[in-house]
Enzyme design. Structure first.
Site, PDB file in Angstrom:
ATOM      1  N   THR A 187       0.844  -1.187   0.000  1.00 56.02           N
ATOM      2  CA  THR A 187       0.000   0.000   0.000  1.00 56.02           C
ATOM      3  C   THR A 187       0.888   1.248   0.000  1.00 56.02           C
ATOM      4  O   THR A 187       2.036   1.183   0.434  1.00 56.02           O
ATOM      5  CB  THR A 187      -0.787  -0.005   1.322  1.00 56.02           C
ATOM      6  OG1 THR A 187      -1.426  -1.259   1.451  1.00 56.02           O
ATOM      7  CG2 THR A 187      -1.806   1.094   1.374  1.00 56.02           C
ATOM      8  N   ILE A 216     -12.467  -6.122  -0.882  1.00 54.14           N
ATOM      9  CA  ILE A 216     -12.126  -4.765  -0.445  1.00 54.14           C
ATOM     10  C   ILE A 216     -11.288  -4.893   0.821  1.00 54.14           C
ATOM     11  O   ILE A 216     -11.604  -5.693   1.703  1.00 54.14           O
ATOM     12  CB  ILE A 216     -13.409  -3.948  -0.183  1.00 54.14           C
ATOM     13  CG1 ILE A 216     -14.130  -3.688  -1.520  1.00 54.14           C
ATOM     14  CG2 ILE A 216     -13.096  -2.630   0.530  1.00 54.14           C
ATOM     15  CD1 ILE A 216     -15.447  -2.939  -1.385  1.00 54.14           C
ATOM     16  N   GLY A 217     -10.229  -4.115   0.912  1.00 55.84           N
ATOM     17  CA  GLY A 217      -9.350  -4.172   2.078  1.00 55.84           C
ATOM     18  C   GLY A 217      -9.557  -2.973   2.981  1.00 55.84           C
ATOM     19  O   GLY A 217     -10.596  -2.326   2.951  1.00 55.84           O
ATOM     20  N   ASP A 218      -8.535  -2.670   3.759  1.00 60.51           N
ATOM     21  CA  ASP A 218      -8.666  -1.588   4.728  1.00 60.51           C
ATOM     22  C   ASP A 218      -8.492  -0.206   4.125  1.00 60.51           C
ATOM     23  O   ASP A 218      -8.951   0.788   4.695  1.00 60.51           O
ATOM     24  CB  ASP A 218      -7.620  -1.761   5.829  1.00 60.51           C
ATOM     25  CG  ASP A 218      -6.222  -1.609   5.271  1.00 60.51           C
ATOM     26  OD1 ASP A 218      -5.811  -2.476   4.458  1.00 60.51           O
ATOM     27  OD2 ASP A 218      -5.545  -0.631   5.599  1.00 60.51           O
ATOM     28  N   LYS A 239      -1.815  -6.050   6.532  1.00 64.65           N
ATOM     29  CA  LYS A 239      -2.849  -7.029   6.252  1.00 64.65           C
ATOM     30  C   LYS A 239      -4.227  -6.386   6.452  1.00 64.65           C
ATOM     31  O   LYS A 239      -4.653  -6.129   7.569  1.00 64.65           O
ATOM     32  CB  LYS A 239      -2.679  -8.238   7.169  1.00 64.65           C
ATOM     33  CG  LYS A 239      -3.595  -9.383   6.801  1.00 64.65           C
ATOM     34  CD  LYS A 239      -3.074 -10.713   7.318  1.00 64.65           C
ATOM     35  CE  LYS A 239      -3.797 -11.875   6.671  1.00 64.65           C
ATOM     36  NZ  LYS A 239      -5.173 -12.046   7.158  1.00 64.65           N
ATOM     37  N   GLY A 240      -4.887  -6.187   5.339  1.00 65.20           N
ATOM     38  CA  GLY A 240      -6.156  -5.456   5.354  1.00 65.20           C
ATOM     39  C   GLY A 240      -7.158  -5.945   6.368  1.00 65.20           C
ATOM     40  O   GLY A 240      -7.783  -5.165   7.089  1.00 65.20           O
TER      41      GLY A 240
END
Lengths: 321, 326
Positions: A187, A216-218, A239-240
């Site tokens: 990211t 969808i992640g964080d 780690k999302g």
């Protein structure tokens, strides 16, 4: 008081054996983007403009997992997401599922400024992009050979890799120095504060290698990957799933606000106590012009600078901390 | 201290002129859902199972804005989202952009239990639904005549209808018949509008869970995601509490409302009701919202700064209440 800025290019299992050339390329990029951000702050650009500007640069650079250079889904496609938040007003914007938008962070900003909504995703977001006339390209623009290779590795290992990490341990091919130990892209994000204590945060990503389409992640979740209020601005990476459950970015702010912890203490608490080891890194700046970069992973590409002349570019944890 | 507790909601912000019959229907549905949850709790089902069960019931009934009866997008379709969180371990699952999944909250649960991720959306989520073999139906199933009518009104006014009602400034008494029509985003509304739904539970083991489900804003852009699937905003649960919010999505997101309740309990040591009151009073700025919450001590609370919130709550000590107004 004074301005401060920090940026990150991803946290994860970045090996200390990273080939020098790869390390240097990324350090040079971080240095360059930091300088761009610092110049912008010195030129009195708003923190919101600064974080967008810096994240755009990180998105355009193919060595980081955002925009061009995004990791690939299980289908070999790119699905990008981003969010941005303005500390003073707590206005925010987020996007997910982008496939053709050159700069996701800029679209997130447009969602914030040009719609009554906060978050647009997939087809709806792509449609909005066209309505706004932002730059779009064929998806192939974002895909790099390194990421195709990483996807193949992940599929072979039948595992979901973080957007960097060593190849799965049972894979013996690791011994060749030029293999994909270049997995340490992650990211990207930037946080900034100006002389008046205005804060902003922005984060952008391609997500997880081999992620399910639609995952969808964080990064686009306000309070998880991105948060800013009038005390602090935070951008998280790692780690999302762990960052979402840990509401990481919001927690740094909440600890400062409700428990009176300092910026450094709050960030350290979150990475040490709230999220399991190996899962998170973050950069944050406070309204007072302080900066912190914390991680519980092997490494995090990062850089920061403050008005009093301090600056740092790093990958692994600093020894003196 | 201890014992189970449960709360449900069908949305915050209610038209003070809501016809009595509609109010009764809503209260009956809330009561039925509450009783469903209570039986489940008495049979020792875990909190996470109970919230899913109850929200499924709310989704299936067309009265509120979730599942069947969802508010419609600008295209006239239903696009649903939901999230669920298990306080024990803070595991979570969320979905957005569903168009054929009969019970979004159950898909959110499957994302939590059966996928390596926390949040799936749009075609990826629909694909996952098929892989998991959940019940799918045509999009028409979710669309009610009433909402088709509401969408038309919203388009005519070229405005987004929020899934609740706030009277125009100056109207102080609720329940009173207004001389001028109630305005909502520039729209006069005289029809009951559907609402987001949610459930929070603490079971007899002190485990908390929360779930929220919605069709979202009437006349929303396709692709618009609100607070309901956002962990920390519309839904949150940890080892001390479970929270589900409803109201203005944007205000709930920027206020990270559900997480806020937990954070002030955790970091400031506030009790449940205090935390709820604090968050509603201090964290919404100009926004309008409501929430329900339970604590691991068996307490239940709710708060809202809107004119009313469809809600029901009960606890093991025999307390039970269903309400709409303050």
């Amino acid at each position: 008081m004074g301005w401060a800025i920090a940026l990150q290019g991803g946290a994860g299992d970045i090996p200390r054996t990273l080939p020098a050339e790869r390390r240097e390329t990324r350090e040079a990029a971080l240095r360059h983007f930091l300088a761009i951000g610092v110049d912008a702050l010195k030129a009195k650009k708003s923190p919101l403009d600064v974080v967008e500007l810096v994240v755009r640069e990180l998105e355009n650079n193919p060595h980081f997992n955002a925009g061009r250079g995004s990791v690939l889904t299980s289908e070999g496609t790119v699905e990008m997401e981003a969010s941005i938040m303005d500390g003073n007003t707590k206005r925010c914007g987020a996007v997910s599922g982008l496939t053709t938008v050159v700069n996701p962070i800029s679209l997130a900003r447009l969602v914030m400024e040009k719609t009554p909504h906060i978050y647009l995703a997939f087809d709806g977001a792509e449609k909005f992009a066209r309505e706004q006339g932002v730059e779009t390209v064929d998806s192939s623009h974002f895909i790099t050979p390194q990421n195709i290779e990483r996807l193949q590795q992940a599929i072979e290992a039948n595992a979901v890799q973080l957007d960097y990490t060593q190849p799965i341990q049972k894979d013996v091919k690791k011994e060749t120095p030029n293999t994909d130990s270049d997995s340490q892209i992650g990211t990207v994000g930037c946080v900034a504060v100006d002389n008046d204590g205005n804060l902003a945060a922005a984060t952008s990503t391609g997500g997880f290698v081999n992620k399910m389409v639609g995952r969808i992640g964080d990064t686009p979740i306000i309070g998880a990957g991105t948060y800013a209020n009038n005390l602090v601005a935070v951008s998280a990476t790692g780690k999302g799933e762990a960052i979402i459950r840990g509401t990481v970015a919001r927690d740094v702010a909440a600890l400062m606000e409700f428990k009176g912890l300092s910026l450094k203490e709050a960030a350290a608490y979150v990475v040490e106590e709230s999220v399991p080891r190996g899962n998170v890194g973050l950069v944050a700046v406070s309204a007072k012009g302080e900066v912190t970069m914390a991680l519980n992973t092997t490494g995090m590409y990062r850089a920061c600078a403050t008005e009093d002349g301090y600056s740092e570019i790093a990958i692994w944890p600093s020894v003196q901390n | 201290m201890g014992g189970w507790a449960i709360a449900v909601h069908g949305g915050a912000g209610v038209d003070p002129n809501l016809p009595q019959q509609r109010q009764e229907e809503a209260k009956q549905l809330l009561t039925r859902c509450l009783n469903l949850g209570i039986s489940a709790l008495r049979s020792n089902l875990s909190a996470i199972d109970v919230v899913e069960l109850v929200v499924r019931e709310l989704e299936t009934d067309p009265l509120f804005n979730s599942g069947r009866g969802s508010a419609l997008t600008a295209k006239g379709t239903a696009e649903m989202e939901a999230s669920i969180m298990d306080g024990h371990g803070r595991r979570c699952g969320a979905v957005s952009g569903l168009t054929t999944v009969k019970n979004p909250v159950s898909l959110a649960r499957l994302v939590m239990d059966k996928s390596p991720h926390s949040y799936l959306a749009f075609s990826g989520a629909e694909e996952f639904a098929r892989q998991q073999g959940v019940e799918v139906v045509d999009n028409e199933y979710f669309i009610t005549e009433e909402n088709v009518g509401m969408l038309k009104l919203a388009k005519e006014a070229n405005a987004i209808v929020f899934d609740y009602r706030v009277p125009a400034v100056g109207l102080e008494t609720c329940g009173a018949v207004a001389e001028s029509p109630i305005m909502m985003n520039g729209l006069p509304i005289s029809v009951y509008a559907p609402e987001t739904v949610g459930c929070v539970v603490v079971d007899s083991q002190g485990r908390c869970a929360a779930a929220t489900s919605t069709g979202g804003l009437m006349n929303k852009m396709s692709g618009r995601i609100g607070d309901s699937p956002m962990i920390g905003a519309g839904t949150y649960a940890c080892n001390i509490c479970g929270v589900s919010c409803t109201g203005e999505g944007e205000a709930i997101i920027r206020g990270t409302l559900a997480r806020e309740v937990a954070a002030v309990m955790e970091y400031k040591g506030l009790g449940l009701q205090e935390a709820v009151d604090f968050v509603i009073k201090e964290r919404l700025d100009e926004g309008k919202a409501g929430l329900i919450a339970v604590s691991n001590k068996g307490e239940v609370a709710c708060g809202f700064n809107t004119t009313g919130m469809f809600r029901g709550s009960a606890s093991e000590d025999g307390f039970m209440e269903v309400g709409i107004w303050d």
